[in-house]
Structures are given as C-alpha cells and as structure tokens.
Design an enzyme around this catalytic site. Structure first.
Site, PDB file in Angstrom:
ATOM      1  N   HIS A 148       0.873  -1.177   0.000  1.00 53.57           N
ATOM      2  CA  HIS A 148       0.000   0.000   0.000  1.00 53.57           C
ATOM      3  C   HIS A 148       0.911   1.229   0.000  1.00 53.57           C
ATOM      4  CE1 HIS A 148      -2.712   2.990   1.871  1.00 53.57           C
ATOM      5  NE2 HIS A 148      -3.723   2.216   1.486  1.00 53.57           N
ATOM      6  N   ASP A 225       3.367  -4.153   7.987  1.00 48.39           N
ATOM      7  CA  ASP A 225       2.140  -3.366   7.849  1.00 48.39           C
ATOM      8  C   ASP A 225       0.981  -4.339   8.074  1.00 48.39           C
ATOM      9  OD1 ASP A 225      -0.189  -2.243   6.938  1.00 48.39           O
ATOM     10  OD2 ASP A 225       0.661  -1.443   5.087  1.00 48.39           O
ATOM     11  N   GLN A 228      -4.264  -4.861   7.368  1.00 52.29           N
ATOM     12  CA  GLN A 228      -5.298  -5.785   6.880  1.00 52.29           C
ATOM     13  C   GLN A 228      -5.281  -7.131   7.588  1.00 52.29           C
ATOM     14  OE1 GLN A 228      -7.692  -4.922   4.974  1.00 52.29           O
ATOM     15  NE2 GLN A 228      -6.991  -3.089   3.924  1.00 52.29           N
ATOM     16  N   LYS A 251     -10.273  -0.344  10.892  1.00 51.85           N
ATOM     17  CA  LYS A 251     -10.509  -1.546  10.078  1.00 51.85           C
ATOM     18  C   LYS A 251     -10.885  -2.741  10.950  1.00 51.85           C
ATOM     19  CE  LYS A 251      -7.109  -0.201   6.542  1.00 51.85           C
ATOM     20  NZ  LYS A 251      -7.930   0.426   5.507  1.00 51.85           N
ATOM     21  N   CYS A 389      -4.781   2.485  -3.660  1.00 49.57           N
ATOM     22  CA  CYS A 389      -3.525   2.974  -3.045  1.00 49.57           C
ATOM     23  C   CYS A 389      -2.400   1.976  -3.258  1.00 49.57           C
ATOM     24  CB  CYS A 389      -3.704   3.280  -1.558  1.00 49.57           C
ATOM     25  SG  CYS A 389      -4.928   4.539  -1.238  1.00 49.57           S
TER      26      CYS A 389
HETATM   27  N1  C6P Z   1      -6.242   0.581   2.967  1.00 54.65           N
HETATM   28  C1  C6P Z   1      -8.104   0.184   1.484  1.00 54.65           C
HETATM   29  O1  C6P Z   1      -9.230   0.441   1.036  1.00 54.65           O
HETATM   30  P1  C6P Z   1      -4.774   3.949   7.294  1.00 54.65           P
HETATM   31  O2  C6P Z   1      -5.415   4.751   6.211  1.00 54.65           O
HETATM   32  O3  C6P Z   1      -3.546   4.625   7.835  1.00 54.65           O
HETATM   33  O4  C6P Z   1      -5.707   3.480   8.347  1.00 54.65           O
HETATM   34  O5  C6P Z   1      -4.291   2.581   6.589  1.00 54.65           O
HETATM   35  C2  C6P Z   1      -3.450   2.632   5.471  1.00 54.65           C
HETATM   36  C3  C6P Z   1      -3.207   1.262   4.955  1.00 54.65           C
HETATM   37  C4  C6P Z   1      -1.958   0.687   5.112  1.00 54.65           C
HETATM   38  N2  C6P Z   1      -1.700  -0.557   4.701  1.00 54.65           N
HETATM   39  C5  C6P Z   1      -2.633  -1.316   4.109  1.00 54.65           C
HETATM   40  C6  C6P Z   1      -2.280  -2.706   3.691  1.00 54.65           C
HETATM   41  C7  C6P Z   1      -3.911  -0.809   3.905  1.00 54.65           C
HETATM   42  O6  C6P Z   1      -4.831  -1.569   3.314  1.00 54.65           O
HETATM   43  C8  C6P Z   1      -4.215   0.516   4.316  1.00 54.65           C
HETATM   44  C9  C6P Z   1      -5.555   1.120   4.064  1.00 54.65           C
HETATM   45  C10 C6P Z   1      -7.572   1.003   2.630  1.00 54.65           C
HETATM   46  O7  C6P Z   1      -7.425  -0.728   1.014  1.00 54.65           O
HETATM   47  C11 C6P Z   1      -7.674   2.466   2.345  1.00 54.65           C
HETATM   48  S1  C6P Z   1      -6.676   2.963   0.970  1.00 54.65           S
END
Ligand code: C6P
Length: 433
Positions: A148, A225, A228, A251, A389
């Site tokens: 991401h 990371d 997910q 999430k 993203c």
């Molecule tokens: N992915 C998706 O629809 P934040 O925004 O900081 O809570 O998380 C960012 C992020 C980082 N790593 C991974 C693997 C992610 O999937 C995400 C967020 C969302 O896939 C929003 S783009």
C-alpha cells in the site's frame, strides 16, 4: 512488464452450491449483525444495504459507539495531566485501552504500544524517528511490489533524502511474493524489510515470520504493515518476531483516527521522538529537553482519547467473538466469493495465494471498475474501485484500477449472491454479457 495472468487456482474454486454447504458457520452471524445498527438499513429505493468495503473501513458495533458517547457524556477530560476525578477516569480508561491492544497482539508489554492516528502515521513515525538515524547513503530498504502507498511512499521519501535505495520484491503469478528474489535481494546493505502482512488488493497473507528470520539473519530489521491482518486473524507479534508492527483501529470495528505502532522496546528506547511537544518530555530546559518514558516519548500533544478508548472496546469485542472463529468464517466466505465471481464469464479475480484473506479484487471484462462499482451501488451493494492505493501493483497486474469486494465476519453468503447477481446484471447493462 508483462501483465499478470493470474491463473485460476482450482483449490480456490468450488461449485457455488457446494460452497454453501461447505461453509460450516461457527459464528451466529445473524445475532452479530444486530450489534451493527448501520447494517440494518435500506438505501436508494428500498434496497437492503450490503456492505462489502471492509478493507477500506469496517463498520462499528454498538459497544464501540456507546463507548464514544459514554466518554463525552460522562468523563471527557484530558489524560495524564488533569488532577481531578474526570481526568483520572479518562486516564485510567485510556491506559486500559493500551493494555487491551498489547494483549490483542500479544505484545510483551504496554511499553511496546504507542498510539498513533493509524497505520500510515505509525509507518511514518518509524521512517522519521528510526529511518533518519539509521539509514544512510548506499543502504537499501527492501519493500515489496504489493505494498500500500502507506508502506512505500515514506520509504521513497527517506531513500531520496538519504541517498539510500528502495528495492521491491517481485510478485509471482499466483499473487505470492517471489521468495527466491527476496532471499537474493537480502544483502548486507539492507537495513529494513517493509512488508504488508496481508495485501489489501490480492488478499495474499505473506510469510512474515519466515521473512523476519531471513531479515534478522541478514542484519536487517522488519516492519510489518498489519492494517489488513490484525482485524481478521489472531496475531502474536513476539512469535512473528516483528521489529515494528503497524495497524489501524477503524478496520477492526474501532473508530477512525486511532492506531498502534508496536516496536521492540530496545528500538523505541534508542529512537529519537517523532514529534516534540507536551506529554513526550521529562524535563524541558531552555535549550534542550529530555524525553518521557516509553511509550509516551512518541505521544506528543493531547491524544485521540475517546477513539483510543473505543479502540480498546473494539479489541475486546473481537476477542469475545474469537479471532480464530472470525478467521475461519472469513476463509470460507472468501472462497465462496471467489467461486461465485469466477463462475461468471469474463470475470477475473486477482490473487490466488494459498494463504489469503477476504480482500477480493476483480475485473469484469472491459467494464471500468468505477462504472461497475457505481452500478452495483445502485443495487445497494458497497464495494470499492480504483487503484486501491497500490499503483505499483496495478502496473504489475496490467490494469489501472480494479473492483474489490472485501468481507468481514458479519457478511453472509446471501450478500455474496447479491453481489454476483449484480455483476451479471452489470454485464447486461453495459453490453458485455
Ligand atoms: N487501505 C483500502 O481500502 P490507514 O489509512 O492509515 O488506516 O491505513 C493505510 C493502509 C496501510 N496498509 C494497508 C495494507 C492498507 O490496506 C491501508 C488502508 C484502505 O485498502 C484504504 S486505501
């Protein structure tokens, strides 16, 4: 670069009807759904809402919503400083949340848990506070082709600033990482391996424990990371041997604006603060300061008190259901989703890793993912479309965008059936059926 032809993996395909009988549901999904008031509504002209955008953000149970309301109605006060009843209540509940999150990921101590605004901020914290001090000219940061942007752009910025190099581990046709390339890229110049635990596009669950061992053997650290993964499976950061581990509240049934950076204590100890200000100091002289104990050194300013408290409630809520049961339900539902989509002519699902979670990205013939998502939205079904993203991964897949359905424990096979029907209707509507 050749576009990926993600081969159909027969292990993931099953007859839709057979799938139904196979999904032995140990969760009382209907009862759990009653905890989520938002799910019980109709949209547009009376279509029952189907929410399949959980990888973007999950819905929140009443217990979490109540915790927010309770904070603001009963004990709103600043934490760690107010010497009065409300302040003590708020501080106690805020620190209780830290303990809950530490236990949720089996961190050795609450000192390992710094609260942030979310995964993105947690990763940036490491890039700034650890990266600026430990990465220099000629060093390598090793990420992967499925990251991401949150686990890529901070490393690009750092590499540019320091004259370091950012390399990406390539992806194989089934959506898994090329582990041979990973091994060969792991030179002694690699300072950090930055990898997603679970891809938000392909659903692939990466072998982070194995990668942590290889990284450590090569003298590198590993950042995982876990945006997910933590919402969907039981994790044990100590067993994974992650050095840094980042995830978001929103999430995993918690509110937006809160997240965790877990890091090993000796790393946090050695790191400089990310931001300066109130709360993160021990003593402030005219021209220099000393830092507060862990983890407060990394929590400058008034934190996101209500959301952190409710984040703790979300962790309790998931623990009460049982992360293993959640994972089992989602595994079956993911297989069902893939089967229902792949039986539709001209539908291509991206990502057939043997270990995968419930983010199912797909293409429907030539229909643009934005058009498709708008069309299914009109049927009351919320999915996501776009580059998710993950633009480098989109290039690898040979597309500019995908559609994505992503499930959580409150989703049902009937909802997936509605998605499949809507996709078929979309094909007729756009003339691709
Ligand atoms: N992915 C998706 O629809 P934040 O925004 O900081 O809570 O998380 C960012 C992020 C980082 N790593 C991974 C693997 C992610 O999937 C995400 C967020 C969302 O896939 C929003 S783009």
């Amino acid at each position: 670069m050749r576009s990926l032809d993600f081969a159909r993996d027969d292990r993931c395909i099953m007859n839709a009807d057979a799938g139904k009988t196979k999904l032995v549901d140990s969760l009382d999904v209907e009862r759990l759904r009653r905890d989520f008031p938002i799910l019980d509504q109709t949209v547009y002209d009376g279509k029952a809402l189907v929410y399949l955008d959980n990888a973007a953000t999950s819905q929140k149970p009443e217990a979490v919503i109540d915790a927010l309301v309770e904070y603001y109605t009963r004990y709103n006060a600043n934490v760690h400083r107010a010497l009065h009843y409300l302040g003590e209540q708020a501080t106690a509940r805020f620190e209780e949340a830290r303990g809950k999150l530490a236990r949720f990921i089996r961190a050795p101590s609450e000192r390992n848990i710094a609260f942030t605004r979310g995964t993105t901020e947690s990763i940036n914290l490491v890039a700034y506070a650890w990266g600026r001090a430990n990465v220099g000219k000629g060093d390598v940061i090793l990420a992967t082709g499925m990251e991401h942007h949150s686990n890529l752009v901070p490393w690009q910025i750092l590499a540019r600033e320091k004259g370091a190099e950012l390399k990406l581990v390539p992806i194989q046709d089934d959506g898994t990482l090329d582990m041979e390339s990973f091994a060969s890229l792991l030179s002694s110049n690699v300072k950090l391996v930055a990898v997603t635990h679970m891809s938000n596009v392909l659903g692939t669950v990466n072998p982070v424990k194995e990668m942590a061992k290889a990284a450590h053997d090569a003298g590198a650290l590993i950042l995982v990371d876990a945006a997910q993964s933590v919402p969907h499976m039981a994790v044990d950061v100590a067993a994974l041997d992650a050095d840094f581990f980042a995830f978001s509240s929103h999430k995993m049934c918690g509110p937006t604006g809160a997240g965790v950076l877990y890091a090993r204590e000796e790393l946090l100890d050695a790191m400089n603060p990310f931001m300066g200000g109130g709360e993160m100091i021990s003593k402030v002289n005219d021209d220099y300061s000393t830092w507060a104990d862990l983890p407060y050194k990394f929590e400058a300013g008034t934190p996101n008190i209500a959301d952190v408290i409710a984040f703790g409630v979300a962790a309790d809520y998931l623990t009460d259901i049982g992360m293993d049961r959640i994972h089992e339900h989602e595994k079956a539902l993911t297989a069902y989703t893939m089967a229902r989509l792949e039986e539709i002519p001209d539908v291509r699902v991206f990502g057939h890793a043997p270990e995968r979670g419930g983010a199912v990205s797909f293409a429907v013939g030539e229909i643009h993912p934005h058009d498709l998502s708008q069309y299914v939205d009109q049927q009351g079904i919320a999915i996501r479309a776009g580059h998710l993203c993950a633009q480098p991964l989109m290039r690898r897949l040979g597309v500019t965008a995908v559609s994505r359905a992503s499930v959580y424990f409150y989703n049902t096979e009937d909802e997936i059936d509605r998605l499949a029907d809507a996709v078929r209707k979309a094909q007729q509507f756009f003339g691709h059926g």
